[in-house]
Design a protein around this motif. Structure first.
Motif, PDB file in Angstrom:
ATOM      1  N   LEU A 210      15.117   4.123  11.923  1.00 31.14           N
ATOM      2  CA  LEU A 210      14.285   3.652  13.258  1.00 31.14           C
ATOM      3  C   LEU A 210      13.249   5.122  12.567  1.00 31.14           C
ATOM      4  CD1 LEU A 210      14.015   5.760  15.917  1.00 31.14           C
ATOM      5  CD2 LEU A 210      14.773   8.074  15.538  1.00 31.14           C
ATOM      6  N   ASP A 211      11.888   3.847  13.280  1.00 34.47           N
ATOM      7  CA  ASP A 211      10.975   4.459  13.544  1.00 34.47           C
ATOM      8  C   ASP A 211       9.808   4.586  14.160  1.00 34.47           C
ATOM      9  OD1 ASP A 211       9.737   4.536  10.062  1.00 34.47           O
ATOM     10  OD2 ASP A 211       8.027   4.482  11.594  1.00 34.47           O
ATOM     11  N   SER A 212       8.661   4.906  14.307  1.00 31.74           N
ATOM     12  CA  SER A 212       7.529   4.773  15.231  1.00 31.74           C
ATOM     13  C   SER A 212       6.386   3.179  14.911  1.00 31.74           C
ATOM     14  CB  SER A 212       6.693   5.872  15.936  1.00 31.74           C
ATOM     15  OG  SER A 212       6.765   6.343  14.675  1.00 31.74           O
ATOM     16  N   SER A 213       6.939   2.997  13.368  1.00 32.68           N
ATOM     17  CA  SER A 213       5.651   2.023  12.874  1.00 32.68           C
ATOM     18  C   SER A 213       6.731   0.397  12.963  1.00 32.68           C
ATOM     19  CB  SER A 213       5.985   1.986  11.359  1.00 32.68           C
ATOM     20  OG  SER A 213       5.307   0.592  11.428  1.00 32.68           O
TER      21      SER A 213
ATOM     22  N   GLU B 151       0.843  -0.782  -0.134  1.00 33.42           N
ATOM     23  CA  GLU B 151      -0.343   0.187   0.177  1.00 33.42           C
ATOM     24  C   GLU B 151       1.379   1.459   0.005  1.00 33.42           C
ATOM     25  OE1 GLU B 151      -3.358  -0.443   1.936  1.00 33.42           O
ATOM     26  OE2 GLU B 151      -3.909   1.558   1.408  1.00 33.42           O
ATOM     27  N   TYR B 152       1.973   1.233   0.562  1.00 37.25           N
ATOM     28  CA  TYR B 152       2.897   2.320   0.874  1.00 37.25           C
ATOM     29  C   TYR B 152       3.006   2.355  -0.530  1.00 37.25           C
ATOM     30  CZ  TYR B 152       7.716   4.427   1.015  1.00 37.25           C
ATOM     31  OH  TYR B 152       8.482   5.367   1.362  1.00 37.25           O
ATOM     32  N   TYR B 153       3.682   1.344  -1.518  1.00 38.10           N
ATOM     33  CA  TYR B 153       4.467   1.970  -2.608  1.00 38.10           C
ATOM     34  C   TYR B 153       3.335   2.287  -3.725  1.00 38.10           C
ATOM     35  CZ  TYR B 153       9.277   0.660  -1.637  1.00 38.10           C
ATOM     36  OH  TYR B 153      10.411   1.238  -1.109  1.00 38.10           O
TER      37      TYR B 153
ATOM     38  N   CYS C  43      12.508   5.880   8.629  1.00 40.55           N
ATOM     39  CA  CYS C  43      12.682   4.826   7.297  1.00 40.55           C
ATOM     40  C   CYS C  43      11.748   4.120   6.684  1.00 40.55           C
ATOM     41  CB  CYS C  43      13.617   4.001   7.628  1.00 40.55           C
ATOM     42  SG  CYS C  43      12.817   2.339   9.572  1.00 40.55           S
ATOM     43  N   SER C  44      10.733   3.851   7.503  1.00 39.49           N
ATOM     44  CA  SER C  44       9.386   2.992   6.943  1.00 39.49           C
ATOM     45  C   SER C  44      10.042   1.838   6.590  1.00 39.49           C
ATOM     46  CB  SER C  44       8.706   4.343   6.407  1.00 39.49           C
ATOM     47  OG  SER C  44       7.365   3.754   5.538  1.00 39.49           O
ATOM     48  N   TYR C  45       9.392   1.492   5.579  1.00 41.48           N
ATOM     49  CA  TYR C  45       9.751  -0.056   5.136  1.00 41.48           C
ATOM     50  C   TYR C  45      11.470  -0.311   4.346  1.00 41.48           C
ATOM     51  CZ  TYR C  45       4.877  -0.934   5.650  1.00 41.48           C
ATOM     52  OH  TYR C  45       3.818  -0.414   6.027  1.00 41.48           O
TER      53      TYR C  45
ATOM     54  N   ILE D 169      11.349  11.523  -3.690  1.00 39.21           N
ATOM     55  CA  ILE D 169      12.243  12.568  -2.977  1.00 39.21           C
ATOM     56  C   ILE D 169      13.131  11.463  -2.623  1.00 39.21           C
ATOM     57  CG2 ILE D 169      11.234  12.161  -0.281  1.00 39.21           C
ATOM     58  CD1 ILE D 169      13.008  15.416  -2.043  1.00 39.21           C
ATOM     59  N   PRO D 170      13.304  10.065  -2.478  1.00 38.46           N
ATOM     60  CA  PRO D 170      14.279   9.105  -1.786  1.00 38.46           C
ATOM     61  C   PRO D 170      15.181   8.780  -3.340  1.00 38.46           C
ATOM     62  CG  PRO D 170      11.967   8.158  -1.017  1.00 38.46           C
ATOM     63  CD  PRO D 170      11.685   9.654  -1.883  1.00 38.46           C
ATOM     64  N   GLN D 171      14.409   9.166  -4.285  1.00 37.59           N
ATOM     65  CA  GLN D 171      15.512   8.729  -5.331  1.00 37.59           C
ATOM     66  C   GLN D 171      16.675   9.897  -5.830  1.00 37.59           C
ATOM     67  OE1 GLN D 171      15.628   5.780  -7.722  1.00 37.59           O
ATOM     68  NE2 GLN D 171      17.137   7.312  -8.501  1.00 37.59           N
TER      69      GLN D 171
ATOM     70  N   THR E 152      14.276  11.907   4.750  1.00 34.61           N
ATOM     71  CA  THR E 152      13.720  12.149   3.728  1.00 34.61           C
ATOM     72  C   THR E 152      12.553  11.595   4.130  1.00 34.61           C
ATOM     73  OG1 THR E 152      13.697   9.910   2.855  1.00 34.61           O
ATOM     74  CG2 THR E 152      15.080  10.956   1.591  1.00 34.61           C
ATOM     75  N   GLY E 153      11.267  13.229   4.464  1.00 35.01           N
ATOM     76  CA  GLY E 153      10.339  12.445   4.581  1.00 35.01           C
ATOM     77  C   GLY E 153       9.359  12.746   5.759  1.00 35.01           C
ATOM     78  N   CYS E 154      10.342  13.305   6.797  1.00 32.71           N
ATOM     79  CA  CYS E 154      10.159  12.394   7.881  1.00 32.71           C
ATOM     80  C   CYS E 154       9.949  13.526   9.074  1.00 32.71           C
ATOM     81  CB  CYS E 154      11.092  11.968   8.782  1.00 32.71           C
ATOM     82  SG  CYS E 154      10.509  10.922  10.175  1.00 32.71           S
ATOM     83  N   VAL E 155      10.888  14.944   8.642  1.00 28.90           N
ATOM     84  CA  VAL E 155      10.563  15.854   9.699  1.00 28.90           C
ATOM     85  C   VAL E 155       9.497  16.697   8.905  1.00 28.90           C
ATOM     86  CG1 VAL E 155      11.027  18.654  10.072  1.00 28.90           C
ATOM     87  CG2 VAL E 155      13.326  16.171   9.492  1.00 28.90           C
TER      88      VAL E 155
ATOM     89  N   TYR F 264       6.933  15.050  10.941  1.00 26.11           N
ATOM     90  CA  TYR F 264       6.364  13.905  12.107  1.00 26.11           C
ATOM     91  C   TYR F 264       7.469  14.050  13.122  1.00 26.11           C
ATOM     92  CZ  TYR F 264       3.820  11.486   7.879  1.00 26.11           C
ATOM     93  OH  TYR F 264       3.260  11.626   7.123  1.00 26.11           O
ATOM     94  N   VAL F 265       8.720  14.208  12.955  1.00 24.00           N
ATOM     95  CA  VAL F 265      10.300  14.142  13.583  1.00 24.00           C
ATOM     96  C   VAL F 265      10.598  15.782  13.685  1.00 24.00           C
ATOM     97  CG1 VAL F 265      10.960  11.928  14.163  1.00 24.00           C
ATOM     98  CG2 VAL F 265      11.635  13.318  12.776  1.00 24.00           C
ATOM     99  N   THR F 266      10.886  16.158  15.212  1.00 19.64           N
ATOM    100  CA  THR F 266      11.332  17.923  15.133  1.00 19.64           C
ATOM    101  C   THR F 266      12.440  17.331  15.732  1.00 19.64           C
ATOM    102  OG1 THR F 266      10.320  17.915  17.382  1.00 19.64           O
ATOM    103  CG2 THR F 266       8.812  17.945  15.650  1.00 19.64           C
TER     104      THR F 266
END
Ligand SMILES: C[S@@+](CC[C@H](N)C(=O)[O-])C[C@H]1O[C@@H](n2cnc3c(N)ncnc32)[C@H](O)[C@@H]1O
Length: 299
Positions: free
Chosen positions: A123-126, A22-24, A65-67, A34-36, A169-172, A174-176
């Motif tokens: 590192l992830d909360s998931s 579902e993520y992809y 980092c997600s998946y 953005i990761p690419q 990437t895509g995480c700031v 969600y994190v501070t």
């Protein structure tokens, strides 16, 4: 569609599924890229780090980092397009689909590995995303934590302490600065280098200030990076409002239909600007804007 307080569409469910399909599929439909775009910058930073320190395989900590998308791109000879394609050809559901995917991903991790690739801790909360990425062989270690809410446990601190380069990437957003400073504090003064791709709607000021307090120099590259298309006209309108509130001009960027990110590079002062020549772009020292809304960008 649900939106968060900044106007961004809420995609939280795609980060907590048992497998990455579902993520992809969701992010592929939004032309998430953005990761690419980040990959060559991370690779140059890794080369620079190897050269400066003589470390052949630096330990990278990927926040949010997600998946394991950044790990897969950096450790394997793969593009994000190939990953979109790879996960689009899976059938079935539930546990069998996860097992089928894991078999394929383990083979991918074996056969496409770049010998000079880094080691990557995620590192992830998931928990589901981390567990998948580790089982697939994309990640060398995992830290399941929410450092926005809690200090790291002793075991988490030990894992974080190995970080030599910290990326996101895509995480700031969600994190501070909470998460960033807890990571730095876990490294006992070793000061890992950092590279964060940050959406323009999330001011970097609080993080930049915390980094400066701990002796880092930060620069912002003088170019913008497309992150993804807006999910709907409503999301675009809400994000344009947020950008207007913080004084960011969207002309030719967000008003053309794409969320845009900036790259912030932070490292200890010695030679802080020297490595930028390798990144093939100009950069300016990052200074905190006075009176900016530093703090949690999620509001
Ligand atoms: C937008 S996704 C980005 C994923 C990946 N870096 C990418 O570029 O596709 C944000 C990620 O941050 C994670 N996340 C959210 N809050 C977090 C927190 N407090 N600490 C660590 N990770 C968090 C989510 O689980 C999700 O995997």
């Amino acid at each position: 569609m649900d939106f968060d307080t900044t106007g961004k569409v809420c995609l939280d469910h795609i980060y907590t599924a048992p497998d990455p399909c579902e993520y992809y599929s969701t992010l592929g439909r939004l032309d998430y890229c953005i990761p690419q775009l980040a990959k060559p910058y991370f690779e140059t930073l890794l080369d620079r780090y190897r050269h400066s320190t003589g470390t052949p395989s630096p330990m990278v900590l990927d926040i949010g980092c997600s998946y394991g998308v950044n790990a897969a791109l950096l450790k394997l000879d793969l593009s994000l397009e190939e990953l979109y394609e790879h996960y689009s050809t899976v059938t079935g559901a539930g546990g069998p689909r996860r097992n089928e995917l894991l078999d394929r991903d383990r083979a991918l991790a074996r056969t496409r590995r770049v010998p000079t690739g880094p080691r990557v801790v995620g590192l992830d909360s998931s928990a589901p995303a981390l567990s998948y990425a580790a089982a697939a062989g994309f990640l060398d270690g995992i830290v399941h934590a929410d450092l926005e809410a809690h200090d790291p446990s002793p075991a988490q601190r030990t894992a974080l302490s190995t970080a030599e380069i910290v990326i996101s990437t895509g995480c700031v957003g969600y994190v501070t600065d909470q998460t960033i400073t807890r990571i730095i504090d876990a490294t006992d003064g070793r000061m890992p280098w950092m590279a964060h791709f940050v959406l323009r709607m999330f001011p970097f000021d609080a993080i930049g200030e915390s980094l400066a307090d701990r002796g880092y120099e930060t620069v912002r590259l003088e170019r913008l990076f497309r992150q993804r298309r807006f999910a709907s006209p409503e999301e675009q309108s809400l994000v344009l409002d947020t950008l207007s509130d913080i004084g960011v001009d969207p002309t030719g960027t967000e008003d053309s239909g794409w969320l845009h990110a900036e790259l912030f590079l932070s490292r200890p002062p010695v030679g802080a600007s020297r490595h930028l020549a390798d990144l093939g772009a100009t950069a300016t020292p990052f200074r905190v804007r006075s009176g900016s809304g530093a703090g949690s960008p999620r509001g």
